[in-house]
Design a protein around this motif. Structure first.
Motif, PDB file in Angstrom:
ATOM      1  N   GLY A  40       0.823  -1.211   0.000  1.00 43.58           N
ATOM      2  CA  GLY A  40       0.000   0.000   0.000  1.00 43.58           C
ATOM      3  C   GLY A  40       0.852   1.254   0.000  1.00 43.58           C
ATOM      4  N   ALA A  41       1.959   1.231   0.780  1.00 46.12           N
ATOM      5  CA  ALA A  41       2.849   2.397   0.804  1.00 46.12           C
ATOM      6  C   ALA A  41       3.501   2.603  -0.547  1.00 46.12           C
ATOM      7  CB  ALA A  41       3.908   2.211   1.891  1.00 46.12           C
ATOM      8  N   ALA A  42       3.903   1.493  -1.201  1.00 40.83           N
ATOM      9  CA  ALA A  42       4.523   1.617  -2.523  1.00 40.83           C
ATOM     10  C   ALA A  42       3.524   2.164  -3.544  1.00 40.83           C
ATOM     11  CB  ALA A  42       5.056   0.251  -2.980  1.00 40.83           C
ATOM     12  N   GLU A  43       2.283   1.656  -3.467  1.00 43.54           N
ATOM     13  CA  GLU A  43       1.263   2.166  -4.397  1.00 43.54           C
ATOM     14  C   GLU A  43       0.979   3.643  -4.147  1.00 43.54           C
ATOM     15  OE1 GLU A  43      -2.086  -0.338  -3.857  1.00 43.54           O
ATOM     16  OE2 GLU A  43      -1.241  -2.016  -5.010  1.00 43.54           O
ATOM     17  N   GLU A  44       0.964   4.029  -2.862  1.00 39.40           N
ATOM     18  CA  GLU A  44       0.721   5.437  -2.557  1.00 39.40           C
ATOM     19  C   GLU A  44       1.882   6.307  -3.041  1.00 39.40           C
ATOM     20  OE1 GLU A  44      -1.269   8.807  -1.088  1.00 39.40           O
ATOM     21  OE2 GLU A  44      -1.882   6.784  -1.692  1.00 39.40           O
ATOM     22  N   ARG A  45       3.125   5.819  -2.855  1.00 39.64           N
ATOM     23  CA  ARG A  45       4.266   6.577  -3.372  1.00 39.64           C
ATOM     24  C   ARG A  45       4.197   6.705  -4.891  1.00 39.64           C
ATOM     25  NH1 ARG A  45       7.191   3.643   0.590  1.00 39.64           N
ATOM     26  NH2 ARG A  45       7.803   2.098  -0.968  1.00 39.64           N
ATOM     27  N   GLU A  46       3.809   5.608  -5.545  1.00 38.15           N
ATOM     28  CA  GLU A  46       3.698   5.652  -7.008  1.00 38.15           C
ATOM     29  C   GLU A  46       2.605   6.630  -7.446  1.00 38.15           C
ATOM     30  OE1 GLU A  46       2.334   2.636 -10.583  1.00 38.15           O
ATOM     31  OE2 GLU A  46       3.352   1.805  -8.820  1.00 38.15           O
ATOM     32  N   ARG A  47       1.479   6.613  -6.712  1.00 37.38           N
ATOM     33  CA  ARG A  47       0.403   7.540  -7.052  1.00 37.38           C
ATOM     34  C   ARG A  47       0.846   8.995  -6.876  1.00 37.38           C
ATOM     35  NH1 ARG A  47      -3.280  10.732  -4.992  1.00 37.38           N
ATOM     36  NH2 ARG A  47      -2.459  10.432  -2.885  1.00 37.38           N
ATOM     37  N   GLU A  93       1.109  11.861  -9.656  1.00 30.45           N
ATOM     38  CA  GLU A  93       0.400  13.131  -9.537  1.00 30.45           C
ATOM     39  C   GLU A  93       1.367  14.320  -9.588  1.00 30.45           C
ATOM     40  OE1 GLU A  93      -2.741  13.721  -9.580  1.00 30.45           O
ATOM     41  OE2 GLU A  93      -3.409  11.634  -9.553  1.00 30.45           O
ATOM     42  N   ILE A  94       2.510  14.183  -8.897  1.00 29.20           N
ATOM     43  CA  ILE A  94       3.498  15.275  -8.913  1.00 29.20           C
ATOM     44  C   ILE A  94       4.048  15.473 -10.313  1.00 29.20           C
ATOM     45  CG2 ILE A  94       5.816  15.906  -8.105  1.00 29.20           C
ATOM     46  CD1 ILE A  94       5.075  14.600  -5.435  1.00 29.20           C
ATOM     47  N   HIS A  95       4.318  14.356 -11.008  1.00 25.50           N
ATOM     48  CA  HIS A  95       4.833  14.485 -12.382  1.00 25.50           C
ATOM     49  C   HIS A  95       3.823  15.138 -13.298  1.00 25.50           C
ATOM     50  CE1 HIS A  95       5.421  13.064 -16.543  1.00 25.50           C
ATOM     51  NE2 HIS A  95       6.718  13.174 -16.268  1.00 25.50           N
ATOM     52  N   ASP A  96       2.536  14.719 -13.166  1.00 29.08           N
ATOM     53  CA  ASP A  96       1.513  15.220 -14.087  1.00 29.08           C
ATOM     54  C   ASP A  96       1.050  16.632 -13.751  1.00 29.08           C
ATOM     55  OD1 ASP A  96       1.688  12.797 -15.301  1.00 29.08           O
ATOM     56  OD2 ASP A  96      -0.188  11.993 -14.508  1.00 29.08           O
ATOM     57  N   THR A  97       1.300  17.094 -12.538  1.00 32.02           N
ATOM     58  CA  THR A  97       0.809  18.422 -12.148  1.00 32.02           C
ATOM     59  C   THR A  97       1.955  19.370 -11.854  1.00 32.02           C
ATOM     60  OG1 THR A  97       0.593  17.662  -9.857  1.00 32.02           O
ATOM     61  CG2 THR A  97      -1.347  17.479 -11.248  1.00 32.02           C
ATOM     62  N   ASP A 132       4.307   5.799 -19.112  1.00 29.31           N
ATOM     63  CA  ASP A 132       3.925   4.739 -18.162  1.00 29.31           C
ATOM     64  C   ASP A 132       2.873   5.244 -17.180  1.00 29.31           C
ATOM     65  OD1 ASP A 132       5.651   2.984 -19.337  1.00 29.31           O
ATOM     66  OD2 ASP A 132       7.296   3.346 -17.938  1.00 29.31           O
ATOM     67  N   GLY A 133       3.018   6.486 -16.729  1.00 25.84           N
ATOM     68  CA  GLY A 133       2.035   7.054 -15.814  1.00 25.84           C
ATOM     69  C   GLY A 133       0.667   7.152 -16.458  1.00 25.84           C
ATOM     70  N   MET A 134       0.610   7.562 -17.740  1.00 22.68           N
ATOM     71  CA  MET A 134      -0.677   7.629 -18.429  1.00 22.68           C
ATOM     72  C   MET A 134      -1.306   6.244 -18.542  1.00 22.68           C
ATOM     73  SD  MET A 134      -0.513  10.469 -21.470  1.00 22.68           S
ATOM     74  CE  MET A 134       1.013   9.942 -22.258  1.00 22.68           C
ATOM     75  N   ARG A 135      -0.489   5.241 -18.866  1.00 19.18           N
ATOM     76  CA  ARG A 135      -1.026   3.876 -19.004  1.00 19.18           C
ATOM     77  C   ARG A 135      -1.607   3.385 -17.678  1.00 19.18           C
ATOM     78  NH1 ARG A 135       3.730   3.231 -22.337  1.00 19.18           N
ATOM     79  NH2 ARG A 135       3.104   2.903 -24.528  1.00 19.18           N
ATOM     80  N   ARG A 136      -0.865   3.603 -16.585  1.00 21.74           N
ATOM     81  CA  ARG A 136      -1.359   3.139 -15.288  1.00 21.74           C
ATOM     82  C   ARG A 136      -2.625   3.895 -14.870  1.00 21.74           C
ATOM     83  NH1 ARG A 136       4.280   2.678 -14.166  1.00 21.74           N
ATOM     84  NH2 ARG A 136       4.347   4.827 -13.413  1.00 21.74           N
ATOM     85  N   ARG A 137      -2.658   5.184 -15.127  1.00 14.77           N
ATOM     86  CA  ARG A 137      -3.841   5.971 -14.761  1.00 14.77           C
ATOM     87  C   ARG A 137      -5.079   5.470 -15.506  1.00 14.77           C
ATOM     88  NH1 ARG A 137      -4.520  10.970 -12.490  1.00 14.77           N
ATOM     89  NH2 ARG A 137      -2.301  11.475 -12.630  1.00 14.77           N
TER      90      ARG A 137
END
Length: 394
Positions: A194-201, A205-209, A359-364
């Protein structure tokens, strides 16, 4: 560790004790009672009364297991005296003692108490069986031999069963400890996941914004500085774009740290949201932007996903494509919404691209059940196609 019997264990314990009670009555009390029916005299009635007392005490112990007056240990005392007395009276003997042996292991608190009580019962039975006989002639009667043999066999069998049950309890304890350890490891793994998924999220978000906003601010600041003396009006416009982008970044940062309820960047319809982004992009870069953005109804998550895909694609156009024209087409289908973004830039080899943005777009999109298709080749521009299903609600 919880050592209380499980429901299934309790069920089998109850069944075994019920079968033991039936066996004791059928093979112990009943034969003695039937054997007394043809006798006469006071001993007959003493025997029947004693059998009734034994049966009543056993019934009371089983019926009121938590009663402090009716204690299992008290019943064992009564049983020791009872089998000894029955051995001296008509209708009794080694048979009643042998059938009663399991009582000492069922109601005893441990092997030592069971052996002591059963030994006392054996001694009482032997004493009762030898009353009225000469010790040098008839001590080793059939009842005495059977009693001593039954006591020895019962003690050995009881110790063996106790050891088996003890080993079973130890195995259950080890398995319970292993299960608890596995549960803790699984919980820790879930926590880390869960922590890894939250870090990835957060990274996405930081990259996209924020990261994209800061990149735009840097580019606009460099352009404004270059035109500060020669084209002050253009520099002023670029400074206004820097201010607007910085305010948007500040709002997104507050959302990320939880001090704001939600992002207002994707407020309104998806067409209106994308139109604002494209107008800002055209104003900041001077590129030609064509857009077909019909009014399409979709939820907040879909609007944000399409907006982030558009922002990432436009950022890649600005940084890498060297394009002159960008096209954006939004289309609603029965199965979902598709967003197509094309440019006439230099293109790239998709298989060799390992950037965080794609990769971020694909995961989103994958989180919403959608997918991303990127088509490009050197010199032929790039086509990005994002699809988000809407379950028929368009």
């Amino acid at each position: 560790m919880d050592r209380r019997p499980r429901l299934n264990d309790r069920f089998w314990i109850r069944r075994l004790r019920r079968w033991h009670a039936v066996t004791w009555v059928v093979l112990g009390l009943a034969p003695s009672t039937i054997g007394l029916l043809n006798d006469s005299g006071a001993p007959k009635y003493w025997s029947l009364a004693l059998l009734a007392v034994l049966g009543g005490c056993y019934t009371a112990v089983e019926a009121f297991p938590g009663n402090p007056v009716v204690r299992p240990r008290t019943f064992l005392y009564v049983l020791v005296v009872g089998v000894g007395a029955m051995a001296a009276l008509p209708g009794g003997g080694a048979a009643l003692f042998l059938v009663s042996l399991p009582h000492f292991w069922v109601f005893g608190t441990g092997p030592r108490q069971a052996i002591v009580f059963s030994g006392a019962a054996a001694a009482a039975t032997v004493t009762g069986s030898t009353l009225g006989h000469r010790w040098d002639e008839e001590f080793f009667t059939g009842n005495v031999v059977f009693t001593l043999t039954g006591y020895a066999v019962g003690a050995l069998l009881g110790l063996w069963v106790h050891r088996v049950l003890q080993q079973s309890d130890e195995r259950v304890g080890r398995l319970s400890a292993e299960l608890e350890s596995a549960r803790r490891r699984l919980a820790e793994a879930h926590r880390r996941e869960g922590a890894a998924e939250e870090r990835e999220r957060l990274a996405r978000e930081i990259h996209d914004t924020l990261a994209q906003g800061f990149a735009s601010i840097v580019v606009l600041a460099e352009a404004a500085r270059a035109h500060l003396g020669s084209e002050p009006a253009k520099s002023t416009q670029q400074l206004l774009s820097i201010e607007h982008t910085a305010r948007e970044n500040l709002a997104e940062a507050r959302v990320l740290v939880g001090s704001a309820p939600g992002s207002a960047v994707a407020a309104g319809t998806v067409a209106r949201t994308l139109r604002r982004t494209l107008d800002r992009f055209a104003e900041d870069t001077g590129l030609t932007v064509s857009a077909e953005l019909p009014d399409v109804e979709c939820d907040q998550q879909t609007r944000i996903a399409l907006l982030r895909c558009t922002q990432e694609s436009l950022a890649n156009v600005r940084k890498h494509a060297n394009a002159s024209t960008v096209g954006v087409v939004l289309t609603a289908y029965p199965y979902g919404v598709e967003l197509e973004i094309t440019d006439d830039g230099r293109g790239f080899v998709v298989e060799e691209s390992h950037g965080f943005g794609l990769d971020g777009m694909r995961r989103r999109l994958a989180e919403l059940g959608g997918d991303l298709t990127v088509t490009s080749s050197l010199g032929d521009g790039t086509r990005v196609l994002a699809m988000v299903p809407t379950n028929g609600q368009v």
